[in-house]
Scaffold this active site. Structure first.
Site, PDB file in Angstrom:
ATOM      1  CD  GLU A  54      -7.591 -30.550 -18.562  1.00 13.11           C
ATOM      2  OE1 GLU A  54      -7.314 -29.935 -19.301  1.00 13.11           O
ATOM      3  OE2 GLU A  54      -6.567 -31.603 -18.118  1.00 13.11           O
ATOM      4  CG  HIS A 115      -4.525 -29.436 -14.872  1.00 13.17           C
ATOM      5  ND1 HIS A 115      -4.012 -28.088 -14.864  1.00 13.17           N
ATOM      6  CD2 HIS A 115      -5.388 -29.426 -16.248  1.00 13.17           C
ATOM      7  CE1 HIS A 115      -4.245 -27.347 -16.101  1.00 13.17           C
ATOM      8  NE2 HIS A 115      -5.016 -28.182 -16.811  1.00 13.17           N
ATOM      9  CG  ASN A 225      -3.788 -26.357 -22.822  1.00  9.49           C
ATOM     10  OD1 ASN A 225      -4.126 -27.826 -22.416  1.00  9.49           O
ATOM     11  ND2 ASN A 225      -4.691 -25.669 -22.392  1.00  9.49           N
ATOM     12  CG  ASP A 270      -7.623 -28.659 -23.123  1.00 11.51           C
ATOM     13  OD1 ASP A 270      -6.677 -28.781 -22.329  1.00 11.51           O
ATOM     14  OD2 ASP A 270      -8.492 -28.040 -22.314  1.00 11.51           O
TER      15      ASP A 270
END
Ligand code: NAG
Ligand code: NAG
Ligand code: NAG
Length: 364
Positions: A54, A115, A225, A270
């Site tokens: 990620e 994350h 984000n 993102d």
């Protein structure tokens, strides 16, 4: 009769309102478009990374951290019961292979759900602090580790939680224990999170954290984000993925932020990486919001990497560097560069390493 009519009007108005909010959400967050593949000359998938990558952070010496195994509300996971991991990749090697970093005892590895990440380097003591957003048991914390290059391990230093940080998405480190964080959801509970996003509420924010002061520094967003900082540490960049907006804000000495500009991009950006040499921004993006949520092996979510040059100028240059319809890479969430090498990470799929310096083969 009158009462019933009033009730009917109220219900109709409420349904109309909800419907309008939901349509807003659909047109924004579930953005979806056809992807035309754009290939890079020399790319290969990284062995051993199959459950997401990620976020990626690269140190000035070419060592890259890759967070893997994210479990996120409504998004797929190919290994829902497997704890997350942090991989290390040495980009100085000709054929680098990811290795899993060991984490010191005393840290709960079974619930590790990494994350967004960021690093702070203490130049005088030559200490690398790795900040990792973690979601243990659907919670939200920031874990600070000290990186030990000698034995490829992370020493856990502390866990940070705060009322103003109910759901953290990404962070940018400012010091050994201070950072900005994007708070993507107002609510903590998964059901409420889903409702919040379906109603397209602008309750997402950016928060400054230090042990002595915690404050909201920007608010009114739909889904904050990726966040990062300019090389001279004067500007903060962050994404509102639902609004397809890239926000540039000036950072003041008291850590408050003031808006400078907003750049709209034709994709769901993102995470953000900043090239330390050029100052260019690199974003891993989702061209297929809908396909990401409704995962169908017959109709895969694609990947896209964009580079933004001269972000502060009147005419920033946005270039689509890489794109794939999902046949190679699904759901790209980050693109990070180091001396002509590009790592493209994904929310739940694999990771791609490309060499941008390799000349394109002339086939004629
Ligand atoms: C790595 O080495 C440091 C000392 O250099 C030690 O404190 C630490 O426990 C080691 N970590 C692991 C996981 O072996
Ligand atoms: C922080 O600094 C900026 C710029 O100097 C100033 O405009 C702002 O009022 C300050 N905010 C606080 C809360 O002190
Ligand atoms: C995706 O791209 C590959 C490679 O060009 C192609 O073979 C495949 O048919 C494409 N898939 C879809 C669903 O368009």
């Amino acid at each position: 009769m009158g009462k019933l009519l009033t009730f009917g009007v109220v219900v109709a108005a409420l349904l109309g309102f909800l419907g309008e909010r939901f349509l807003n959400y659909r047109s924004k967050m579930l953005y979806d478009r056809e992807v035309e593949n754009i290939e890079l000359p020399n790319c290969r998938l990284l062995k051993g990374i199959d459950y997401g990558s990620e976020d990626v952070v690269i140190l000035p010496n070419g060592l890259a951290f890759i967070s893997s195994g994210l479990k996120f509300p409504l998004l797929p996971s190919f290994a829902p019961d497997r704890p997350g991991e942090i991989f290390l990749l040495d980009l100085n090697e000709n054929d680098p292979k990811p290795v899993v970093l060991r984490i010191s005892r005393g840290f709960d590895l079974t619930s590790f759900n990494p994350h967004g990440m960021s690093v702070h380097i203490d130049e005088t003591d030559n200490v690398v602090y790795l900040f990792v957003v973690n979601h243990p048991n659907h919670g939200s914390t920031v874990e600070i580790f000290k990186f030990d290059e000698e034995n490829n391990s992370l020493l856990h230093l502390k866990t940070i939680t705060h009322d103003l940080l109910p759901s953290i998405n990404d962070i940018v480190a400012l010091g050994p224990d201070s950072f900005y964080a994007t708070v993507d959801f107002y609510f903590r509970a998964t059901t409420m999170k889903v409702i919040e996003k379906l109603l397209y509420l602008p309750w997402s924010s950016v928060v400054y954290y230090s042990p002595t002061e915690v404050k909201e520094v920007a608010s009114g967003f739909y889904f904050t984000n990726g966040i990062n900082i300019s090389p001279a540490r004067k500007y903060i960049y962050f994404v509102d993925i639902a609004d397809r907006a890239l926000h540039v804000m000036e950072k003041h000495d008291n850590n408050s932020l003031t808006p400078v500009k907003v750049l709209t991009v034709e994709t769901l950006a993102d995470n953000l990486d900043v090239d330390p040499i050029t100052g260019d921004l690199w974003a891993g993006c989702h061209p297929n919001g809908w396909k990401l949520f409704v995962y169908d092996p017959e109709n895969l979510p694609g990947s896209e990497v964009i580079r933004i040059q001269n972000i502060l100028s009147d005419e920033p240059v946005v270039t689509q560097v890489y794109a794939n319809n999902g046949s190679v890479l699904q759901g790209s969430s980050v693109a990070a560069v180091y001396e002509g090498k590009l790592i493209v990470g994904t929310v739940f799929h694999k990771a791609l390493l490309c060499d941008l310096n390799e000349p394109v083969q002339d086939t004629e």
